[in-house]
Design an enzyme around this catalytic site. Structure first.
Site, short mmCIF file in Angstrom:
data_model
loop_
_atom_site.label_atom_id
_atom_site.label_comp_id
_atom_site.label_asym_id
_atom_site.label_seq_id
_atom_site.Cartn_x
_atom_site.Cartn_y
_atom_site.Cartn_z
N GLU A 245 47.42 48.82 54.81
CA GLU A 245 46.14 48.60 54.15
C GLU A 245 45.06 49.54 54.70
O GLU A 245 44.22 50.05 53.96
CB GLU A 245 45.72 47.15 54.33
CG GLU A 245 46.70 46.14 53.75
CD GLU A 245 46.81 46.28 52.25
OE1 GLU A 245 45.79 46.11 51.57
OE2 GLU A 245 47.91 46.58 51.76
N ASP A 249 42.88 52.50 52.52
CA ASP A 249 41.43 52.74 52.52
C ASP A 249 41.10 54.18 52.89
O ASP A 249 40.30 54.85 52.24
CB ASP A 249 40.74 51.81 53.52
CG ASP A 249 40.87 50.33 53.16
OD1 ASP A 249 41.16 50.03 51.99
OD2 ASP A 249 40.67 49.49 54.06
N SER A 446 41.27 45.63 47.18
CA SER A 446 41.16 46.36 48.45
C SER A 446 41.10 47.86 48.22
O SER A 446 40.62 48.60 49.07
CB SER A 446 42.36 46.03 49.34
OG SER A 446 42.39 44.67 49.68
N ASP A 493 32.35 49.30 29.89
CA ASP A 493 32.52 47.86 29.73
C ASP A 493 34.01 47.51 29.60
O ASP A 493 34.76 48.16 28.86
CB ASP A 493 31.78 47.41 28.46
CG ASP A 493 31.50 45.92 28.43
OD1 ASP A 493 31.79 45.25 29.44
OD2 ASP A 493 30.99 45.45 27.40
N ILE A 494 34.43 46.50 30.33
CA ILE A 494 35.79 45.99 30.26
C ILE A 494 35.72 44.65 29.53
O ILE A 494 35.11 43.70 30.01
CB ILE A 494 36.41 45.79 31.66
CG1 ILE A 494 36.38 47.10 32.46
CG2 ILE A 494 37.83 45.24 31.55
CD1 ILE A 494 37.24 48.20 31.90
N GLY A 514 29.52 43.29 27.57
CA GLY A 514 28.42 43.25 28.53
C GLY A 514 28.87 42.73 29.87
O GLY A 514 30.07 42.69 30.18
N ASP A 516 30.05 40.42 32.89
CA ASP A 516 30.79 39.17 33.03
C ASP A 516 31.23 39.00 34.48
O ASP A 516 31.10 39.93 35.30
CB ASP A 516 32.01 39.13 32.09
CG ASP A 516 32.94 40.31 32.27
OD1 ASP A 516 33.48 40.49 33.38
OD2 ASP A 516 33.16 41.06 31.29
#
Length: 534
Positions: A245, A249, A446, A493-494, A514, A516
């Site tokens: 991990e 990063d 992550s 936008d998703i 919009g 969410d």
């Protein structure tokens, strides 16, 4: 010692539910704690400056008083404790001494506990008491209890598309030109190690210069691969999983900002570790900090005082213009809590951070579609799965600048701070990464957080020289020159997907047109964000 003691507000910790006390702590065992001191009130979420203060301005306005530090030091020394460090800037002291002296100073009974997740650790329960002379001066004591309050675990998955390289990520999210030259970026880690050989292999594969990466031991060492190989088997396996991990990063940021100065801060995964790491970041003042760790904000493992102390340091970071990018969690709306309510992750739920959710890209190359990340069962399990965290805080009020219409799914709950603010790739097709010299695609929110930290650095590098750092999150909700919120006009936008992580129909939030509580304003359009922030 017969000195009167008073209860320290916010210090109560219940017995850890799945842990058992084995025995009292060795009275001679060394213990180090971090003490929080009072200081001038930091800005709340509605009072943050429009541009970051300089370190000198911040220090003159918000530091602790030398007289308070001197008073506290005198009292602690009377208990046989040693004052190792004082930072008026971060309103903190480090104090050490034997467990018996800590028990006397804070009227507790330290013990050794055991649970299946953490093994043996030092802990306590109940409230702390402080000498009456420090009432109002000392606001928190952290480090007596070492229970874990930082978790992460990205889940690899198969995908129809190949994992994305740095070049493909830049193109997909329309990054502005550049390499982050002149920018400082921080990465928070609470376990594992840093392997420079993997970074070199990753950069060579993608024809990139090797970024300047500096491991910074705060409360924990930055382990090397050789050191990890010498650990006992169970510790070695855990350290390798955590290191995968860490390297994710590092490689995401190094791949997108090879010209930046990257600091990787290593700390312990307890409350003290969080506070000490943020103290160091406040001193270093990077343009962005990537945090891919967290825990449900209403978990009993947090003390009220620790959440307050961490939030204060995040307020300090925002006041300095540092944008702390925090992953929203990989367990959907349930956030690993054992009930049927909706929950959100802390510190991603803080109004002083940029909370980053996750998306996934489905279909083949000719029909790729980006939507909210959700893979069955919507939470991490041993066999895979996961989902973007998001929802409404039960701890933090909704800031005035977050003028969005999202109701909590929990009946009668506070309509608090909503998260995430934005999103980026977390699920399939994952990120093209290297670990232990081999290709190892990975993801989760992550990964979304360091991508946004990289974008912030790239945009900051492209802004006019000398422009002060700014905390980004309120800017996304404020109107740009066209009268629309910058997040609406400068993010993609998703509108498909959800983050329910309980058995269907489950409890979760739904993507919509919009803003969410699944993907926030959506995925970044880097050049549009640069234009909006100019």
């Amino acid at each position: 010692m017969t000195e009167q003691h008073v209860v320290l507000p916010g210090s109560t910790r219940p017995v850890k539910g799945d842990a058992r006390r084995l025995h009292d702590a060795d009275p001679d065992a060394p213990v180090e704690v971090t003490i929080s001191l009072r200081g001038p009130k930091l800005p709340d979420a509605n009072q943050l400056p429009s541009q970051g203060l300089s370190p000198e301005e911040f220090e003159s306005r918000y530091s602790a008083r030398q007289e308070d530090a001197d008073t506290a030091a005198d009292v602690f020394r009377n208990y046989g404790l040693t004052v190792d460090d004082v930072s008026l800037l971060t309103r903190s002291m480090r104090v050490s001494g034997p467990a018996a002296a800590m028990n006397a100073a804070f009227q507790t009974n330290l013990g050794i506990y055991h649970d299946a997740d953490q093994g043996n650790f030092r802990g306590r329960d109940g409230a702390l008491k402080i000498p009456a002379a420090l009432d109002g001066i000392v606001t928190g004591v952290f480090g007596l209890d070492q229970r874990r309050v930082a978790r992460r675990k990205a889940m690899a998955a198969r995908a129809a598309l190949a994992p994305l390289s740095p070049t493909e990520l830049e193109a997909h999210y329309d990054f502005p030109p550049g390499d982050g030259q002149g920018q400082k970026i921080g990465i928070a880690e609470f376990g594992g190690g840093y392997f420079d050989s993997d970074l070199a292999t990753f950069c060579s594969k993608h024809n990139l210069p090797t970024a300047a990466v500096t491991p910074v031991p705060v409360d924990a060492p930055a382990l090397t691969l050789d050191q990890i190989k010498r650990l006992p088997r169970d510790e070695r396996n855990a350290a390798l999983e955590e290191s995968a991990e860490v390297m994710m990063d590092v490689e995401i940021i190094a791949g997108l900002c090879p010209g930046a100065d990257i600091s990787v801060y290593f700390s312990t995964f307890d409350q003290k570790g969080w506070i000490d790491l943020l103290n160091q970041v406040i001193k270093d003042v990077p343009v962005a900090l990537s945090v891919s760790w967290g825990l449900a904000e209403d978990s009993d493992d947090w003390s009220v005082g620790a959440v307050r102390a961490i939030a204060e340091r995040l307020s300090a970071a925002a006041t300095l213009g540092i944008t702390v990018c925090v992953s929203s969690g990989d367990d959907g709306s349930g956030d690993q809590m054992p009930d049927d309510n909706a929950h959100v992750d802390f510190p991603a739920s803080s109004p002083f951070v940029l909370s980053v959710g996750g998306t996934m890209i489905t279909g083949g190359p000719s029909s790729a579609l980006e939507q909210a990340w959700w893979q069955p069962p919507g939470r991490r399990t041993g066999s895979g799965g996961g989902s973007t965290g998001g929802g409404v805080s039960v701890l933090f009020p909704r800031p005035d600048w977050q003028d969005v219409k999202v109701k909590s799914l929990n009946p009668g709950s506070l309509d608090g701070r909503v998260m995430p603010d934005v999103a980026a790739l977390a699920g399939p097709p994952l990120y093209d990464l290297t670990f232990l010299g081999q290709d190892m695609p990975n993801g989760g929110t992550s990964a979304s957080a360091p991508l946004w930290a990289s974008l912030i650095a790239r945009i900051s590098a492209a802004l006019p020289a000398g422009k002060p750092k700014r905390f980004w999150t309120p800017l996304l909700y404020q109107a740009g020159t066209d009268g629309q919120p910058r997040g609406r006009t400068a993010c993609g936008d998703i509108t498909l997907g959800h983050n329910a992580s309980h058995p269907q129909p489950g409890v979760g939030y739904q993507s919509q047109v919009g803003y969410d509580a699944v993907t926030g304003w959506g995925k970044p359009h880097g050049l549009a964000l640069l234009k909006a922030l100019q």
